[in-house]
Design a protein around this motif. Sequence first.
Motif, PDB file in Angstrom:
ATOM      1  N   GLU A  41       0.819  -1.214   0.000  1.00 31.54           N
ATOM      2  CA  GLU A  41       0.000   0.000   0.000  1.00 31.54           C
ATOM      3  C   GLU A  41       0.853   1.264   0.000  1.00 31.54           C
ATOM      4  OE1 GLU A  41      -3.604   2.076   2.619  1.00 31.54           O
ATOM      5  OE2 GLU A  41      -2.800   0.122   3.215  1.00 31.54           O
ATOM      6  N   HIS A  42       2.051   1.171   0.589  1.00 33.89           N
ATOM      7  CA  HIS A  42       2.927   2.344   0.659  1.00 33.89           C
ATOM      8  C   HIS A  42       3.542   2.704  -0.700  1.00 33.89           C
ATOM      9  CE1 HIS A  42       5.270  -1.249   1.166  1.00 33.89           C
ATOM     10  NE2 HIS A  42       6.423  -0.615   1.164  1.00 33.89           N
ATOM     11  N   LYS A  43       3.328   1.861  -1.704  1.00 33.73           N
ATOM     12  CA  LYS A  43       3.850   2.139  -3.047  1.00 33.73           C
ATOM     13  C   LYS A  43       2.740   2.544  -4.020  1.00 33.73           C
ATOM     14  CE  LYS A  43       8.028   0.982  -1.777  1.00 33.73           C
ATOM     15  NZ  LYS A  43       9.091   2.000  -1.595  1.00 33.73           N
TER      16      LYS A  43
ATOM     17  N   LEU B  34       1.876   7.612  -2.340  1.00 37.62           N
ATOM     18  CA  LEU B  34       3.011   8.363  -2.880  1.00 37.62           C
ATOM     19  C   LEU B  34       2.716   9.859  -2.964  1.00 37.62           C
ATOM     20  CD1 LEU B  34       4.183   5.923  -5.700  1.00 37.62           C
ATOM     21  CD2 LEU B  34       5.379   6.441  -3.551  1.00 37.62           C
ATOM     22  N   ALA B  35       1.423  10.201  -2.994  1.00 39.84           N
ATOM     23  CA  ALA B  35       1.059  11.620  -2.965  1.00 39.84           C
ATOM     24  C   ALA B  35       1.396  12.243  -1.610  1.00 39.84           C
ATOM     25  CB  ALA B  35      -0.430  11.780  -3.266  1.00 39.84           C
ATOM     26  N   LEU B  36       1.499  11.395  -0.565  1.00 38.62           N
ATOM     27  CA  LEU B  36       1.853  11.861   0.780  1.00 38.62           C
ATOM     28  C   LEU B  36       3.350  11.747   1.031  1.00 38.62           C
ATOM     29  CD1 LEU B  36      -1.057  10.154   2.766  1.00 38.62           C
ATOM     30  CD2 LEU B  36      -0.820  12.603   2.283  1.00 38.62           C
TER      31      LEU B  36
ATOM     32  N   LYS C 145       1.541  18.908   5.139  1.00 37.64           N
ATOM     33  CA  LYS C 145       1.810  17.495   4.883  1.00 37.64           C
ATOM     34  C   LYS C 145       3.315  17.289   4.936  1.00 37.64           C
ATOM     35  CE  LYS C 145      -2.230  17.244   1.830  1.00 37.64           C
ATOM     36  NZ  LYS C 145      -3.134  16.780   2.887  1.00 37.64           N
ATOM     37  N   MET C 146       3.745  16.263   5.670  1.00 35.98           N
ATOM     38  CA  MET C 146       5.167  16.016   5.873  1.00 35.98           C
ATOM     39  C   MET C 146       5.475  14.533   5.767  1.00 35.98           C
ATOM     40  SD  MET C 146       5.999  18.459   9.175  1.00 35.98           S
ATOM     41  CE  MET C 146       7.774  18.162   9.053  1.00 35.98           C
ATOM     42  N   PHE C 147       6.761  14.244   5.481  1.00 35.97           N
ATOM     43  CA  PHE C 147       7.307  12.899   5.630  1.00 35.97           C
ATOM     44  C   PHE C 147       8.695  13.056   6.219  1.00 35.97           C
ATOM     45  CE2 PHE C 147       7.866  14.349   1.260  1.00 35.97           C
ATOM     46  CZ  PHE C 147       9.220  14.135   1.009  1.00 35.97           C
TER      47      PHE C 147
ATOM     48  N   ALA D  17       3.791   9.022   6.920  1.00 34.36           N
ATOM     49  CA  ALA D  17       3.423  10.310   6.348  1.00 34.36           C
ATOM     50  C   ALA D  17       2.558  11.007   7.397  1.00 34.36           C
ATOM     51  CB  ALA D  17       2.658  10.127   5.045  1.00 34.36           C
ATOM     52  N   PHE D  18       2.541  12.323   7.369  1.00 33.87           N
ATOM     53  CA  PHE D  18       1.901  13.089   8.440  1.00 33.87           C
ATOM     54  C   PHE D  18       1.120  14.257   7.858  1.00 33.87           C
ATOM     55  CE2 PHE D  18       2.495  17.007  11.012  1.00 33.87           C
ATOM     56  CZ  PHE D  18       1.714  16.687  12.108  1.00 33.87           C
ATOM     57  N   GLU D  19      -0.032  14.530   8.467  1.00 33.46           N
ATOM     58  CA  GLU D  19      -0.843  15.679   8.063  1.00 33.46           C
ATOM     59  C   GLU D  19      -1.276  16.455   9.305  1.00 33.46           C
ATOM     60  OE1 GLU D  19      -3.671  14.689   4.574  1.00 33.46           O
ATOM     61  OE2 GLU D  19      -3.490  12.823   5.734  1.00 33.46           O
ATOM     62  N   ASP D  20      -1.166  17.762   9.216  1.00 34.06           N
ATOM     63  CA  ASP D  20      -1.701  18.668  10.232  1.00 34.06           C
ATOM     64  C   ASP D  20      -2.453  19.737   9.455  1.00 34.06           C
ATOM     65  OD1 ASP D  20      -2.334  20.320  12.316  1.00 34.06           O
ATOM     66  OD2 ASP D  20      -0.279  20.713  12.967  1.00 34.06           O
TER      67      ASP D  20
END
Length: 215
Positions: free
Chosen positions: A40-42, A47-49, A64-66, A57-60
């Motif tokens: 799923e990570h591919k 991949l947009a994240l 959006k960050m990695f 991957a992170f969202e606030d």
Amino acid sequence: MGGLRVHGSPFSTATMRVLAVFHEKELEYDFVQVDMKSGEHKTDKFLALNPFGQVPAFEDGDIKMFESRAITQYLAHTYADRGTQLLFKEPKKMADQSVWVEVEAHHFDKVASKLAWELCLKPMFGMKTDEATAEELKGELGKVLDVYEARLSRTTFISGDAFGLADVHHAPVVHYLMSSPAKEVFVARPHVGKWAEYILSRPAWARVVALQNKE
């Protein structure tokens, strides 16, 4: 707080690093589990994240960050007034912690993650440990921990005299290795062993492990 979201795996050391800071800062968040076994990570959606196809991957909100260490520093700075204070304002203390954040990434993790893969994660995935490689890595890790032993003979934590972000960054890989034959490399160095046991005894870390156990 509803905008805080982490996409990852509870068994990923990078994901665990971020979750530990969430719990130290007492922040509410949504955890979106990524099925790495199915790839799923591919997928394009993930991949947009994170264009490198790695967790977390992170969202606030619209941020959006990695990259786990970038995320932890964002959380520590943005939510500085919440939970455990993981940063230091006094210049010398800030400088010391900054150095050890880099040491963890470039010296400790470089060896320790490979050892955790051999001793802990390979068996988890039904793979056989390469014992010769593991022994070699234990020797390399011992050399790194000799430097840590000297540091920890003068300070209570790797961050300095107070628990901080550099200590949190170590916890995931230390967690795996302290439950493996590599534990001997830590406990053979008294100050390192005591430090390792402390960072793994924190209530925030217990919550990270609880999520792993749940799965």
